[in-house]
Design an enzyme around this catalytic site. Structure first.
Site, PDB file in Angstrom:
ATOM      1  N   ASP A  83      12.918 -30.680 -63.021  1.00  0.00           N
ATOM      2  CA  ASP A  83      12.432 -31.932 -62.440  1.00  0.00           C
ATOM      3  C   ASP A  83      13.318 -33.126 -62.823  1.00  0.00           C
ATOM      4  O   ASP A  83      14.289 -32.990 -63.568  1.00  0.00           O
ATOM      5  CB  ASP A  83      10.974 -32.131 -62.909  1.00  0.00           C
ATOM      6  CG  ASP A  83      10.128 -32.870 -61.889  1.00  0.00           C
ATOM      7  OD1 ASP A  83      10.683 -33.504 -60.985  1.00  0.00           O
ATOM      8  OD2 ASP A  83       8.882 -32.824 -62.024  1.00  0.00           O
ATOM      9  N   ASP A 140       6.575 -35.708 -53.609  1.00  0.00           N
ATOM     10  CA  ASP A 140       5.556 -34.646 -53.594  1.00  0.00           C
ATOM     11  C   ASP A 140       4.664 -34.716 -52.351  1.00  0.00           C
ATOM     12  O   ASP A 140       4.263 -35.790 -51.911  1.00  0.00           O
ATOM     13  CB  ASP A 140       4.662 -34.749 -54.833  1.00  0.00           C
ATOM     14  CG  ASP A 140       5.426 -34.506 -56.117  1.00  0.00           C
ATOM     15  OD1 ASP A 140       6.643 -34.290 -56.066  1.00  0.00           O
ATOM     16  OD2 ASP A 140       4.778 -34.557 -57.183  1.00  0.00           O
TER      17      ASP A 140
HETATM   18  C1  GLA Z   1       6.851 -33.921 -60.157  1.00  0.00           C
HETATM   19  C2  GLA Z   1       7.268 -32.773 -59.233  1.00  0.00           C
HETATM   20  C3  GLA Z   1       6.035 -31.954 -58.897  1.00  0.00           C
HETATM   21  C4  GLA Z   1       5.392 -31.424 -60.176  1.00  0.00           C
HETATM   22  C5  GLA Z   1       5.085 -32.577 -61.130  1.00  0.00           C
HETATM   23  C6  GLA Z   1       4.648 -32.095 -62.507  1.00  0.00           C
HETATM   24  O1  GLA Z   1       5.989 -34.769 -59.502  1.00  0.00           O
HETATM   25  O2  GLA Z   1       7.888 -33.264 -58.082  1.00  0.00           O
HETATM   26  O3  GLA Z   1       6.375 -30.889 -58.016  1.00  0.00           O
HETATM   27  O4  GLA Z   1       6.281 -30.508 -60.773  1.00  0.00           O
HETATM   28  O5  GLA Z   1       6.229 -33.410 -61.314  1.00  0.00           O
HETATM   29  O6  GLA Z   1       4.463 -33.150 -63.402  1.00  0.00           O
END
Ligand code: GLA
Length: 389
Positions: free
Chosen positions: A134, A192
């Protein structure tokens, strides 16, 4: 990426699996994961191709060990990761974990910045098969380019000698599709996802080329909108990742769930289930296991569909089309909340079709005989998916 083209290369077709994040957030433990693993088998998901069980944010402890290694959360995974990996492997599944290229993960657990080599070795020692990486994690890491941060880990993973699928999650920041393909087996192209077609909770960027990529709350249709511009960059073993599936999550209608799944499949996004398998059943499960739609995703040619603006009606009807190893695929999507009549001529789709061709609609499974156009009525948010011979 070095080693990308081997006899059985990782990421040769988009990866398929289940990830904890959309349903559990960071609240899951060893018992839940055991249940999920069993359900992936008993629900027929593994057989349909979903072979990665992915533990997102939440598996790791808030602290590294005294020696500086990552460790599992000692309360929710008291036996650690290795026995879990062994068990999951014994069921014919693979296991993945989540980490971050910064000092901290998005949930403030230890990130891998400065620990890349050590963490890659830990993953290999545990027998982990997949690493989602990430983009959160602290000012210091952000002073380094994403190219540097993500490549450092990529090289560390390669040096372990273990086949670990590298899933880059940097939300399309600085347009990674222009980095020359030298980035993980897959990489996120947007903030997301949220289980909605219309109600976004964030996601300020509505196009792929927008400096504020937004971090979360992107609707299915927003993510699809961005793919209009960047589907041309879709590439084998470096798949553009449209984020985890929301099929079976929230209140989307059946047509919305079909549309979401069909576009993720035909655009060659990784297919990662986000619904809680303990509650997954009925139509949502059928959608996720639809072999005809999955076969678009796993087609050996590896080419995505593209948006054909001239064949649709802007803001009302979208038409997407592309090549398959055998034949073509055409998708017609009603993006409105009411039924609409559609008329799409196959000769307008840049597929070189100048005579009637045999067509099968994949959601109904029905043959439409030989057609030269699609003339029908689509329900709200419905997508018809035609496989043309
Ligand atoms: C980010 C990523 C998500 C998830 C969260 C976890 O938002 O884009 O897909 O992995 O972190 O904290």
């Amino acid at each position: 990426m070095a080693g990308a083209i081997a006899a059985n290369p990782l990421g040769n077709t988009p990866q398929m699996g289940f990830n904890t994040w959309n349903s559990f957030k960071a609240n899951y433990d060893h018992d839940i994961i055991h249940d999920v693993a069993s359900l992936m088998v008993s629900l027929g998901l593994k057989e349909a191709g979903y072979n990665y069980l992915l533990l997102d944010e939440g598996w790791s402890d808030m602290e590294r060990t005294e020696e500086g290694s990552l460790q599992a959360n000692r309360t929710s995974f008291p036996d650690g990761i290795k026995p879990l990996v062994n068990r999951v492997h014994g069921m014919g599944l693979k296991l993945g974990l989540y980490g971050d290229s910064g000092i901290l993960t998005c949930g403030f657990r230890p990130g891998s910045w400065g620990y890349e080599e050590r963490d890659a070795i830990t993953l290999a020692e545990w027998g982990v098969d997949y690493w989602k990486y990430d983009n959160c994690g602290g000012f210091q890491a952000m002073t380094h380019t994403p190219q540097e941060r993500f490549m450092t880990m990529q090289n560390a993973l390669l040096r372990t000698g273990r086949d670990i699928l590298y899933s880059v999650c940097e939300w399309g920041f600085q347009f990674p599709w222009h980095w020359g393909g030298n980035i993980g087996h897959s990489y996120r192209m947007s903030g997301d996802i949220t289980a909605s077609f219309t109600n976004e909770t964030g996601c300020p960027c509505k196009t792929a080329y927008c400096l504020n990529t937004g971090y979360a709350g992107c609707s299915v249709t927003s993510i699809l909108r961005k793919m209009r511009e960047i589907s041309v960059y879709q590439e084998r073993s470096h798949w553009l990742d449209m984020d985890m599936l929301e099929v079976g999550v929230g209140n989307m209608t059946i047509y919305m769930q079909q549309t979401h799944f069909a576009f993720w499949a035909a655009l060659k996004s990784p297919l990662i289930i986000g619904a809680d398998p303990r509650e997954l059943g009925g139509v949502s499960l059928e959608i996720l296991k639809n072999r005809d739609i999955i076969s678009l995703n796993q087609d050996p040619l590896g080419l995505p569909v593209h948006f054909i603006g001239s064949a649709g009606v802007e803001g009302f009807i979208q038409v997407w089309a592309g090549e398959l190893e055998a034949g073509n695929v055409v998708m017609v999507f009603n993006e409105k909340s009411y039924p609409q009549d559609v008329s799409v001529s196959l000769k307008d789709l840049n597929l070189g079709i100048d005579h009637p061709v045999r067509a099968r609609e994949l959601w109904s499974g029905e043959s439409w005989g030989k057609i030269s156009s699609v003339e029908t009525t689509l329900e709200a948010y419905q997508t018809l998916v035609f496989r043309l011979a």
